[in-house]
Enzyme design. Sequence first.
Site, PDB file in Angstrom:
ATOM      1  N   LYS B  78       0.957  -1.331  -0.127  1.00 40.45           N
ATOM      2  CA  LYS B  78       0.147  -0.025  -0.051  1.00 40.45           C
ATOM      3  C   LYS B  78       0.835   1.278  -0.034  1.00 40.45           C
ATOM      4  O   LYS B  78       1.867   1.254   0.603  1.00 40.45           O
ATOM      5  CB  LYS B  78      -0.851   0.039   1.188  1.00 40.45           C
ATOM      6  CG  LYS B  78      -1.817   1.003   1.245  1.00 40.45           C
ATOM      7  CD  LYS B  78      -2.892   1.002   2.482  1.00 40.45           C
ATOM      8  CE  LYS B  78      -4.060   1.958   2.595  1.00 40.45           C
ATOM      9  NZ  LYS B  78      -4.846   1.814   3.670  1.00 40.45           N
ATOM     10  N   SER B 159     -10.004   2.146   2.790  1.00 40.92           N
ATOM     11  CA  SER B 159      -9.084   2.805   1.982  1.00 40.92           C
ATOM     12  C   SER B 159      -8.113   1.949   0.973  1.00 40.92           C
ATOM     13  O   SER B 159      -7.489   2.310   0.145  1.00 40.92           O
ATOM     14  CB  SER B 159      -8.247   3.636   2.671  1.00 40.92           C
ATOM     15  OG  SER B 159      -7.463   3.045   3.523  1.00 40.92           O
ATOM     16  N   SER B 183     -10.691  -0.103   6.941  1.00 38.14           N
ATOM     17  CA  SER B 183      -9.912   0.238   5.509  1.00 38.14           C
ATOM     18  C   SER B 183      -9.203  -1.237   5.049  1.00 38.14           C
ATOM     19  O   SER B 183      -8.724  -1.211   3.905  1.00 38.14           O
ATOM     20  CB  SER B 183      -8.801   1.162   5.754  1.00 38.14           C
ATOM     21  OG  SER B 183      -9.460   2.295   5.394  1.00 38.14           O
TER      22      SER B 183
END
Lengths: 95, 492
Positions: B78, B159, B183
């Site tokens: 990420k 997210s 998330s």
Amino acid sequence: MSVDKDTVKKLATLARLDLPDEELAHLAGELSTIMQFVEQLGEVNTDGVAPMTSVAHMNLPRRADEVTDGGYPERVLANAPDAMDGFYTVPKVVE
Amino acid sequence: MSELTNLTIADARAKLGKGEISAVELTEAHIQAMEKARGLNAFVTETPDLALERAREADAALKKGDAGILAGIPLGIKDLFCTEGVRTTASSKILENFVPPYESTISANLKKAGAVMLGKTSLDEFAMGSSNMTSAFGPVISPWKRKSNSNAQLVPGGSSGGSASAVSARIAMGATGTDTGGSIRQPASFCGIVGLKPTYGRCSRWGTIAFASSLDQAGPMTRSVKDAALMLQAMAGHDPKDSTSANIALPDFAAALTGDIRGLKVGIPKEYRPDGLSAEIQKLWDDGIEMLKAAGATPVEISLPHTKYALAAYYIVAPAECSSNLSRYDGVRYGLRVEGKTLDELYAKTRAAGFGQEVRRRILIGTYVLSAGYYDAYYTKAQKVRALIAEDFRKAYEMVDVILTPTAPSAAFGIGETNEDPVAMWLNDVFTVPASLAGLPGISLPTGLSSEGLPLGLQLLGRPFDEETVLKVAGVLESAAGFKATPTGVEI
């Protein structure tokens, strides 16, 4: 609690966000919706409840007060948008 | 679709260990998949050369017999984890050209375990969002399509949307996520994969770009529960550089997957069945309860009375910490800079130009609830309610070993199908936020499909630092549910 345009302007100044005037009304509406949503916390009786200060129940660790890192200014400054002679630069702040 | 990209991490490890495949072969297959699936916009930055270099190192280590537990496994990282020498943006314009001179502990741990980084996966800007639509580099697309309308592009959730999309589309064998209010778990549910948020303190936050420091926690996103256990093993551990990192020994997470949950008590919180919960989600949940019962566990109805207030508390605490954390983006030390006549003007112009709409909104809310005269009424009040929410869970765990709930109130929605109301968007996190506030470990795993053929996940929550029970029960649920559906274009 409803949030008006002037309040948004004040918050934007505190948060150092240069928002155009035409965005303020829209943001005031959104912030009002959000603040009205969080108002519901008023229903909860929190008398005598200590606010959470630590998520995992741990004592904050301590270490010797020694320098353990550093000594590479060029790496520290590598991402500076406008570094000069080993320093960060900013607009003139003292007349 | 290449056979190599369909392997689980556990299977790939076995094949690599026996020399049936090489890390370079495995990595090349995933690099090709990444190139082919660029339409999903799952990556902000691709690092194929670095990946091949790491794969060659992994092959050498495998040959020598000193390979780490993830040697040669291609992963997405990420774009919130700082990676030395590789651009790290948080999907924000303000960090568009930021190249960290250091490596986050999580990505360093994965590197040490031999993992291969394919690239940096996209996210909602600064991890603020539940759709991956707030990224400054455009929305990420889910590889899943609705049965009734295969043209509609769906969100992967957020997210950690780029990570979820990449793992689901077989671009990466696993990916790192971060979870502040859901998330990891919500995008895992939307994309039909496994997402594990460990206990707060299990994974170091050092070098991870901060959103809300008392909530942020890194975790693995994979296609099986065992893979999540393996990845967590490599990611977790004490780090003196993060003062909230827990200094406790790591168990063998994969060994917890015994398949035996006889006698375990599974809490079913009645507050997670609100009026208006869709029949589809209710059935998914009821089916999950039956599966665990059939495996010898005992469902127990429990009450978490303050659940209703979790979202409101979260949307005070998280923006407060966000406004504080994001004050570092000043246009002076790193990131975007927009010149101004004065220093204050430079700050304000830089921040207005660099932050997107959702981030600006949260900074303003945070500034409001922390401002003089409102601090006690909002922030302190929210932290008190948060303490009550944590207490609800503590009491529940006196009676049960684990808690089962749905992960999200719906399947993935379409890009552009949501309304403008920020509060409506937040309802996506209604089932994930309470455990975040309490710092508890949670996993989402796919157990069924919606009427539109989209994946739906169930969530298991555990006691602090008891990821083992969470993984064990998740393993049983995974076998019982037998989720085999794959997104469009992926054939097994």
